[in-house]
Motif scaffolding. Structure first.
Motif, mmCIF file in Angstrom:
data_model
loop_
_atom_site.group_PDB
_atom_site.id
_atom_site.type_symbol
_atom_site.label_atom_id
_atom_site.label_comp_id
_atom_site.label_asym_id
_atom_site.label_seq_id
_atom_site.Cartn_x
_atom_site.Cartn_y
_atom_site.Cartn_z
ATOM 1 N N THR A 81 -9.554 -2.387 1.955
ATOM 2 C CA THR A 81 -8.360 -3.081 1.468
ATOM 3 C C THR A 81 -8.687 -4.514 1.063
ATOM 4 N N ILE A 105 0.868 -1.177 0.000
ATOM 5 C CA ILE A 105 0.000 0.000 0.000
ATOM 6 C C ILE A 105 0.901 1.221 0.000
ATOM 7 N N ILE A 118 -1.798 -1.135 -3.995
ATOM 8 C CA ILE A 118 -2.855 -0.148 -3.807
ATOM 9 C C ILE A 118 -2.195 1.213 -3.636
ATOM 10 N N GLY A 155 -6.079 0.267 -7.348
ATOM 11 C CA GLY A 155 -5.189 -0.863 -7.168
ATOM 12 C C GLY A 155 -5.057 -1.669 -8.443
#
Length: 217
Positions: free
Chosen positions: A94, A5, A81, A138
Motif C-alpha cells: 500500500t 482501498i 486502490i 491504483g
C-alpha cells in the motif's frame, strides 16, 4: 491526502477468500486510509459486516467495473486502490503504491503480481508498461478528472481483461505513464480466463481499431 482501498466481492466469490483479502489489506495498511468492501449482487454468499471496513452493498447486480466506479464516485478519495477478491497483499504494498502516485506523470500504478505457487525475484524502483491486468491497481482522483472512469466490458456479471487494458490505453493516450512498482507485491490465486481474453481483444479492436490495440495487447 485521503486514501481509499476498495475490495470487490461478487456473488460468485467465496466469502472466505474475500475475508482473507480484507485481512491482508488491514494488516498492510495498519489503519491508514478507509477500507471499503463492495458487494455486487443480493445473493452474495453471506459476507458479514467486517470490523474496520465500510460495506457498500449493491443488491441489484451489475457489471463489476460499473459497480466499482459507482463505489469510488459515491465514496471518493484522493488516492484509490482497487482490488479484486482473492488478492493477497504483501507487506509494504500500500505505502509503495501511494508513494509512487505522488509523481503526477504517473496515471496508473500496479504491484508486482505473482501466483501463490510461484517463486518471485523482483527488482527495485518502477517499470513502465503498456497495461496492467487483474484488477489490482491504483490511481488518483485528479487522474479520473482527466481520463474519466473505467468502461465495463463483458456480460452483466463477469468482466474480461479488456476493461483494465482499455483504461491503461486511455491513460497513455492522455500522456500518463502506466507503471509496475517492483517492490510492491501481491499474490493472485488464479489465472486469467483465456475465453474472456479473446472476447476482450475483439471488443477493444472494435473500440480503438486493430492497429492501436495490436500495439498494446
Amino acid at each position: 491526502m485521503t486514501l481509499g482501498i476498495y475490495i470487490h466481492h461478487s456473488q460468485f466469490d467465496d466469502p472466505e477468500v474475500t475475508l482473507r483479502t480484507v485481512a491482508a489489506v488491514q494488516a498492510d495498511a495498519n489503519g491508514w486510509g478507509k477500507l471499503y468492501v463492495v458487494c455486487n449482487g443480493r445473493d452474495e454468499r453471506q459476507l458479514p459486516n467486517i470490523k474496520g471496513a465500510a460495506m457498500i452493498r449493491h443488491f441489484v447486480p451489475g457489471p463489476d467495473a460499473a459497480v466499482m466506479v459507482r463505489a469510488i464516485q459515491t465514496h471518493p478519495s484522493e488516492v484509490m486502490i482497487l482490488l479484486k477478491s482473492g488478492v493477497m497483499v504483501q507487506t509494504g504494498m500500500t505505502a509503495r503504491l501511494v508513494t509512487t502516485l505522488s509523481d503526477t506523470s504517473i496515471g496508473i500504478v500496479a504491484p508486482t503480481l505473482f501466483r501463490l505457487d510461484d517463486s518471485v525475484i523482483t527488482g527495485e524502483g518502477i517499470s513502465d508498461g503498456k497495461f496492467v491486468r487483474d484488477w489490482c491497481w491504483g490511481f488518483t482522483r485528479d487522474f479520473t478528472a482527466v481520463v474519466g472512469y473505467v468502461d465495463w466490458v463483458g456480460n452483466a456479471f463477469r468482466e474480461c481483461p479488456g476493461a483494465d487494458v482499455d483504461y491503461c490505453y486511455r491513460a497513455r493516450e492522455h500522456g500518463y505513464r502506466v507503471v509496475q512498482v517492483n517492490e510492491a507485491m501481491a499474490a493472485l490465486p488464479d489465472k486469467i480466463d483465456e475465453r474472456w481474453q479473446s472476447k476482450a481483444y475483439k471488443w477493444l479492436v472494435w473500440k480503438h481499431g486493430l492497429a492501436k490495440i495490436n500495439e498494446v495487447w
